[in-house]
Design a protein around this motif. Structure first.
Motif, short mmCIF file in Angstrom:
data_model
loop_
_atom_site.label_atom_id
_atom_site.label_comp_id
_atom_site.label_asym_id
_atom_site.label_seq_id
_atom_site.Cartn_x
_atom_site.Cartn_y
_atom_site.Cartn_z
N VAL A 87 6.16 -3.92 4.30
CA VAL A 87 5.38 -2.79 5.15
C VAL A 87 4.05 -3.16 5.68
CG1 VAL A 87 4.69 -0.37 4.91
CG2 VAL A 87 6.74 -1.08 3.51
N THR A 88 3.20 -3.80 4.99
CA THR A 88 1.87 -3.90 5.43
C THR A 88 1.62 -5.52 5.88
OG1 THR A 88 1.00 -4.20 3.03
CG2 THR A 88 0.82 -2.13 4.07
N SER A 89 2.33 -6.45 5.34
CA SER A 89 2.15 -7.81 5.71
C SER A 89 2.77 -7.96 6.91
CB SER A 89 3.05 -8.75 4.80
OG SER A 89 4.30 -8.48 4.52
N ARG A 90 3.70 -7.30 7.30
CA ARG A 90 4.16 -7.35 8.96
C ARG A 90 3.15 -7.19 9.94
NH1 ARG A 90 9.21 -8.77 11.53
NH2 ARG A 90 8.23 -8.67 13.70
N ALA A 91 2.01 -6.70 9.40
CA ALA A 91 1.00 -6.62 10.45
C ALA A 91 0.54 -7.89 10.98
CB ALA A 91 -0.23 -5.67 9.80
N SER A 92 0.75 -8.93 9.94
CA SER A 92 0.15 -10.33 10.50
C SER A 92 1.16 -10.73 11.86
CB SER A 92 0.44 -11.19 9.36
OG SER A 92 -0.08 -12.50 9.84
N ALA A 93 2.46 -10.54 11.68
CA ALA A 93 3.43 -11.01 12.91
C ALA A 93 3.06 -9.99 13.93
CB ALA A 93 4.87 -10.88 12.28
N ASP A 94 3.03 -8.91 13.69
CA ASP A 94 2.83 -7.99 14.98
C ASP A 94 1.37 -8.35 15.72
OD1 ASP A 94 4.83 -6.59 13.91
OD2 ASP A 94 3.62 -4.78 13.05
N ALA A 95 0.41 -8.74 14.69
CA ALA A 95 -0.79 -9.05 15.57
C ALA A 95 -0.72 -10.48 16.29
CB ALA A 95 -2.04 -9.19 14.39
N ILE A 127 4.27 -22.22 26.39
CA ILE A 127 3.92 -22.92 24.86
C ILE A 127 4.42 -21.76 23.87
CG2 ILE A 127 1.85 -23.44 23.42
CD1 ILE A 127 0.33 -23.37 25.77
N LYS A 128 5.33 -22.45 22.88
CA LYS A 128 6.07 -21.71 21.77
C LYS A 128 5.19 -22.13 20.54
CE LYS A 128 10.31 -21.54 22.18
NZ LYS A 128 11.94 -21.73 22.16
N ILE A 129 4.99 -20.99 19.67
CA ILE A 129 4.56 -20.99 18.38
C ILE A 129 5.32 -20.12 17.66
CG2 ILE A 129 2.21 -21.31 19.31
CD1 ILE A 129 1.64 -18.24 18.50
N GLY A 130 5.22 -20.59 16.02
CA GLY A 130 5.99 -19.91 15.22
C GLY A 130 5.24 -19.05 14.07
N ASN A 131 5.95 -18.04 13.58
CA ASN A 131 5.21 -17.37 12.66
C ASN A 131 6.22 -17.16 11.38
OD1 ASN A 131 4.75 -14.26 11.25
ND2 ASN A 131 2.69 -15.09 12.06
N VAL A 132 5.66 -17.29 10.28
CA VAL A 132 6.85 -16.96 9.00
C VAL A 132 6.21 -16.30 8.04
CG1 VAL A 132 6.24 -19.30 7.98
CG2 VAL A 132 8.40 -17.91 7.64
N GLY A 133 6.88 -15.22 7.45
CA GLY A 133 6.27 -14.56 6.35
C GLY A 133 7.18 -13.77 5.53
N THR A 134 6.65 -13.00 4.71
CA THR A 134 7.51 -12.10 3.93
C THR A 134 7.45 -10.55 4.41
OG1 THR A 134 7.24 -13.22 1.87
CG2 THR A 134 8.00 -10.74 1.66
N TYR A 135 8.32 -10.22 5.28
CA TYR A 135 8.28 -9.16 6.25
C TYR A 135 9.28 -8.08 6.07
CZ TYR A 135 5.12 -12.25 8.90
OH TYR A 135 4.24 -13.15 9.25
N SER A 136 9.86 -8.19 5.00
CA SER A 136 11.07 -7.24 4.73
C SER A 136 10.48 -6.71 3.13
CB SER A 136 12.24 -7.56 4.84
OG SER A 136 12.61 -8.73 3.83
N GLY A 173 0.93 -1.15 -0.05
CA GLY A 173 -0.10 0.05 -0.03
C GLY A 173 0.77 1.40 -0.15
N SER A 174 0.43 2.22 -0.67
CA SER A 174 1.08 3.39 -0.71
C SER A 174 -0.01 4.71 -0.33
CB SER A 174 1.63 3.88 -2.22
OG SER A 174 0.55 3.89 -2.99
N GLY A 175 0.17 5.66 -0.24
CA GLY A 175 -0.63 6.67 -0.03
C GLY A 175 -0.48 7.41 1.36
N GLY A 176 0.63 7.03 1.97
CA GLY A 176 1.07 7.62 3.41
C GLY A 176 0.33 7.02 4.58
N GLY A 177 1.31 6.99 5.35
CA GLY A 177 0.70 6.72 6.90
C GLY A 177 0.64 5.09 6.95
N SER A 178 1.55 4.39 7.91
CA SER A 178 1.30 3.31 8.26
C SER A 178 0.80 2.94 9.82
CB SER A 178 2.67 2.39 7.97
OG SER A 178 3.61 2.92 8.59
N GLY A 179 0.64 3.78 10.29
CA GLY A 179 -0.06 3.68 12.00
C GLY A 179 -1.06 3.15 12.18
N GLY A 180 -1.27 2.78 13.42
CA GLY A 180 -2.43 2.08 13.70
C GLY A 180 -3.67 3.25 13.59
#
Length: 413
Positions: free
Chosen positions: A70-78, A56-65, A25-32
């Motif tokens: 910029v936006t997919s990282r929100a999945s890991a953050d959540a 209890i340990k869980i893993g998360n993997v994704g394209t975060y760079s 996404g573009s258009g400015g602003g990535s904050g919550g």
């Protein structure tokens, strides 16, 4: 019963359907923030009972760079915010949750290596909320053989349709394509068309799938047009879609390309309604006047509030990840954590991957996790069965509104 060839084809189409999300996404602003919702956010959750049991340990993997990250990282953050929220409220039956996140940098080899590290070295009991958008196929056989379940996150790859070890909490390809086309009906229109990225041949495959789905919905398919990001203008594509009377157009391109397309159509006095996916949404897009009147069709619960379950999500993100964008990447990651927690609600002192899987099978038919996910049934040895229910938003007066309410709209129901 879908053939292997059909599943492969659906996977290719899925990549095209979510091209807008992959392009970021573009258009400015990535904050919550959240683009709506009146719940009170910002205060940390109340302290829960002391966490005295094993982690209890869980893993998360994704394209975060890179750009897409910029936006997919929100999945890991959540997922991380869900774990912190859960731990602050007593954990899972007194067990604290630990999350290990891996960035595969959009490479299949990196994705495989990351998952193997999570399973073999970190000893995770599940992969929760991944955001690989198709790279899952590179490691699906491995985690299935290890009997480590994959829960939630973006479910746009073909693997989510065919692998019983994958437990979707967001819409899978056919269901999401259906929800996208159904925006036409939701908006009171009849003719559905689309534009797609010209750079990747796979994007063109969205045309035959959309044509089939549109017919099933009783709509008229107005065709599709390829858009090259480097083209000087899109006048020809606008005129072609006007000739076929496209009233609703899915924007399956990078958002900048889609906005240019919309502007060029306006110059031709052609103003169809536009719909775009929500995984790459940022609230900064509300500042762009070209977004006025744009519809959003979401494969995961909208983040705008309306239920206690979504309020908890918003509060946790505000408290633990305030700079993360709120979009479908975030809510699909959060929902994966919620479903994981519910699966282990009755687990013993040392939960295992098998306990997680057993708990998932016990969630019942048409499970919705309190309205967080589309109705789904997880059955042993079978791919998940999911209903075509999605969430719709509309940009109106610079705000993200929900004209059909904050809950899901189900096709045919």
């Amino acid at each position: 019963m879908k053939t292997h060839r059909t599943v492969q084809w659906l996977g290719i189409v899925a990549a095209a359907v979510l091209a807008a999300a992959a392009c970021g996404g573009s258009g400015g602003g990535s904050g919550g923030g959240g683009g709506g919702g009146g719940d009170k956010v910002g205060a940390p959750p109340p302290s829960g009972p002391t966490l005295t049991k094993s982690a209890i340990k869980i893993g998360n993997v994704g394209t975060y760079s890179g750009f897409a990250g910029v936006t997919s990282r929100a999945s890991a953050d959540a997922v991380q915010a869900w774990a912190k929220w859960t731990n602050a409220n007593g954990g899972i039956g007194g067990h604290p949750v630990q999350v290990v996140v891996k960035d595969d940098q959009g490479q299949a080899a990196g994705s495989i290596a990351a998952v193997k590290d999570l399973v073999e070295n970190e000893k995770v009991v599940a992969i929760v909320g991944p955001h690989d958008s198709g790279l899952e196929s590179s490691w699906a056989a491995y985690v299935s053989a290890k009997k480590v379940p994959v829960i939630g996150g973006s479910a746009t790859g073909a693997t989510w349709l065919s692998d019983p070890n994958f437990f979707p909490t967001a819409l899978t390809p056919i269901n999401y394509t259906t929800v996208l086309a159904n925006t036409t009906t939701v908006a009171g229109k009849k003719n559905y068309g689309l534009v797609f990225c010209a750079e990747a041949p796979a994007c063109a495959q969205s045309v035959p799938l959309s044509q089939g789905v549109t017919k099933k919905l009783g709509l008229t398919f107005a065709g599709g047009q390829a858009l090259s990001a480097s083209a000087p203008n899109y006048t020809a594509q606008c005129l072609a879609l006007r000739r076929t009377n496209a009233e609703m157009i899915f924007i399956g391109t990078a958002q900048e390309t889609g906005l240019r397309f919309s502007a060029d159509c306006t110059k031709q006095n052609y103003r169809p309604l536009m719909v775009q996916p929500t995984q790459s949404w940022t609230d900064g897009l509300l500042k762009n006047k070209s977004m006025e009147g744009v519809w959003l069709a979401s494969d995961a619960v909208l983040w705008t509030g309306g239920s206690p379950a979504v309020t908890s999500f918003r509060q946790a993100m505000k408290a633990y990840s305030p700079k993360s964008p709120l979009n479908a990447s975030a809510t699909s990651g959060w929902s994966g954590g919620v479903v994981f927690g519910k699966a282990l609600a009755n687990a013993g002192d040392a939960p295992t991957a098998q306990d997680v899987i057993k708990g998932l099978y016990g969630l019942g038919a048409d499970f919705t996790a309190d309205g967080l996910i589309p109705p789904v049934t997880y059955a042993q040895g079978k791919p998940a069965v999911q209903k075509s229910c999605g969430w719709y938003g509309l940009v109106k007066n610079g705000e993200l509104t929900t004209p059909k309410g904050p809950g899901p709209v189900c096709v045919g129901g």
